[in-house]
Design an enzyme around this catalytic site. Structure first.
Site, mmCIF file in Angstrom:
data_model
loop_
_atom_site.group_PDB
_atom_site.id
_atom_site.type_symbol
_atom_site.label_atom_id
_atom_site.label_comp_id
_atom_site.label_asym_id
_atom_site.label_seq_id
_atom_site.Cartn_x
_atom_site.Cartn_y
_atom_site.Cartn_z
ATOM 1 N N THR A 1 79.991 1.171 8.861
ATOM 2 C CA THR A 1 80.143 1.186 10.238
ATOM 3 C C THR A 1 80.089 2.818 10.445
ATOM 4 O OG1 THR A 1 81.153 0.734 12.205
ATOM 5 C CG2 THR A 1 82.599 1.254 10.323
ATOM 6 N N ASP B 1 80.810 -8.307 11.373
ATOM 7 C CA ASP B 1 79.954 -8.832 12.605
ATOM 8 C C ASP B 1 80.717 -9.478 13.464
ATOM 9 O OD1 ASP B 1 77.293 -8.488 13.463
ATOM 10 O OD2 ASP B 1 77.358 -10.753 13.360
ATOM 11 N N PHE C 1 86.314 -3.192 25.925
ATOM 12 C CA PHE C 1 85.187 -2.951 25.856
ATOM 13 C C PHE C 1 84.277 -4.571 25.786
ATOM 14 C CE2 PHE C 1 83.608 -4.336 21.613
ATOM 15 C CZ PHE C 1 84.688 -4.227 20.934
ATOM 16 N N HIS D 1 90.208 -11.693 17.461
ATOM 17 C CA HIS D 1 89.480 -12.087 16.118
ATOM 18 C C HIS D 1 89.239 -10.930 15.041
ATOM 19 C CE1 HIS D 1 87.746 -10.042 19.741
ATOM 20 N NE2 HIS D 1 86.773 -9.805 19.000
ATOM 21 N N ARG D 2 89.095 -9.612 15.467
ATOM 22 C CA ARG D 2 88.963 -8.531 14.607
ATOM 23 C C ARG D 2 90.299 -8.122 13.953
ATOM 24 N NH1 ARG D 2 85.450 -6.189 16.924
ATOM 25 N NH2 ARG D 2 86.736 -5.591 18.806
HETATM 26 P P1 IMP Z 1 79.962 -6.087 16.506
HETATM 27 O O1 IMP Z 1 79.555 -6.891 15.381
HETATM 28 O O2 IMP Z 1 81.684 -5.577 16.316
HETATM 29 O O3 IMP Z 1 79.101 -4.819 16.681
HETATM 30 O O4 IMP Z 1 80.185 -6.771 18.199
HETATM 31 C C1 IMP Z 1 78.921 -7.310 18.471
HETATM 32 C C2 IMP Z 1 79.150 -7.274 20.204
HETATM 33 O O5 IMP Z 1 80.084 -8.373 20.367
HETATM 34 C C3 IMP Z 1 79.503 -6.116 20.951
HETATM 35 O O6 IMP Z 1 78.539 -5.274 21.296
HETATM 36 C C4 IMP Z 1 80.118 -6.591 22.111
HETATM 37 O O7 IMP Z 1 79.536 -6.850 23.234
HETATM 38 C C5 IMP Z 1 81.157 -7.946 21.622
HETATM 39 N N1 IMP Z 1 82.222 -7.793 21.215
HETATM 40 C C6 IMP Z 1 82.495 -7.556 19.864
HETATM 41 N N2 IMP Z 1 84.206 -7.393 19.726
HETATM 42 C C7 IMP Z 1 84.573 -7.689 20.835
HETATM 43 C C8 IMP Z 1 85.744 -7.472 21.696
HETATM 44 O O8 IMP Z 1 86.778 -7.179 20.797
HETATM 45 N N3 IMP Z 1 85.724 -7.769 22.973
HETATM 46 C C9 IMP Z 1 84.695 -7.885 23.629
HETATM 47 N N4 IMP Z 1 83.531 -7.912 23.120
HETATM 48 C C10 IMP Z 1 83.489 -7.554 21.796
#
Ligand code: IMP
Length: 193
Positions: free
Chosen positions: A7, A68, A148, A176-177
């Site tokens: 990342t 992801d 976000f 989740h994260r």
């Molecule tokens: P990424 O895989 O972490 O880049 O997430 C992909 C997409 O999922 C992001 O561009 C957001 O639109 C959405 N997303 C991921 N995590 C979150 C969150 O914690 N809150 C809201 N949207 C999220």
């Protein structure tokens, strides 16, 4: 031991670096001079996390992990899922994505959804997956300004506030994260002990 986090998101890097300070040196893609696109062409969140980590592992022969995330909405048959970042089209904004979800769900009372994060770790040639999910509902209107992405329309189970109305600390505890990252960190802390 060096470990590459696939990342360039500064916030994600800081978070993991702070916790693993002594045991692992966490490098970003920039730190290993990786500037090209990383393929993300699978149709599942697990598949994409794994594809990204395997790409870095094959190309740079280094221990690494990738994450992801997707939002899965029941009434939309799991959409936006792997298309969460670009649901309203290439180069769309978070705002465009939120508007698309709300408009597709205008006439439905079925509001169940979940966020899912998968982290794929490849260490000494072996792959491990860590998953975090949080269930909730899609609100009818946007609420809150922090966070976000889809935060202003996602209300986690057991709360009367959207993710965008919670502080970053409150969100982290249940997100989740946050869950997937804590599983990764627990694993790494005990690795080789
Ligand atoms: P990424 O895989 O972490 O880049 O997430 C992909 C997409 O999922 C992001 O561009 C957001 O639109 C959405 N997303 C991921 N995590 C979150 C969150 O914690 N809150 C809201 N949207 C999220």
């Amino acid at each position: 031991m060096k470990l590459v986090f696939a990342t360039n998101n500064k916030h994600k890097l800081e978070e993991v670096r702070n916790i693993l300070n002594n045991k692992f040196e966490i490098l970003s893609l920039k730190d290993i001079n990786c500037f090209g696109d990383i393929p993300e062409t699978q149709d599942t969140i697990e598949g994409n996390a794994s594809q990204k980590a395997n790409f870095i592992y094959e190309k740079y022969k280094t221990n690494c992990f990738a994450d992801d995330t997707g939002l899965e909405i029941e009434a939309l048959n799991g959409e936006p899922g792997v298309y969460s970042a670009r649901y309203a089209g290439e180069n769309c904004t978070f705002e465009d994505n939120v508007r698309k979800v709300l408009s597709k769900m205008e006439n439905t009372k079925k509001r169940n959804a979940r966020f899912k994060t998968v982290i794929s770790l490849i260490i000494e040639g072996k792959e491990y997956l860590f998953e975090g999910t949080v269930n909730g509902k899609i609100t009818e209107n946007k609420k809150g300004i922090s966070g976000f992405g889809y935060d202003p329309i996602f209300m986690p189970e057991g709360y009367k506030k959207t993710f965008a109305e919670l502080t970053p600390e409150e969100k982290n505890k249940i997100s989740h994260r946050g869950i997937a990252t804590r599983k990764l960190i627990d694993f790494l802390r005990n690795y080789g002990n």
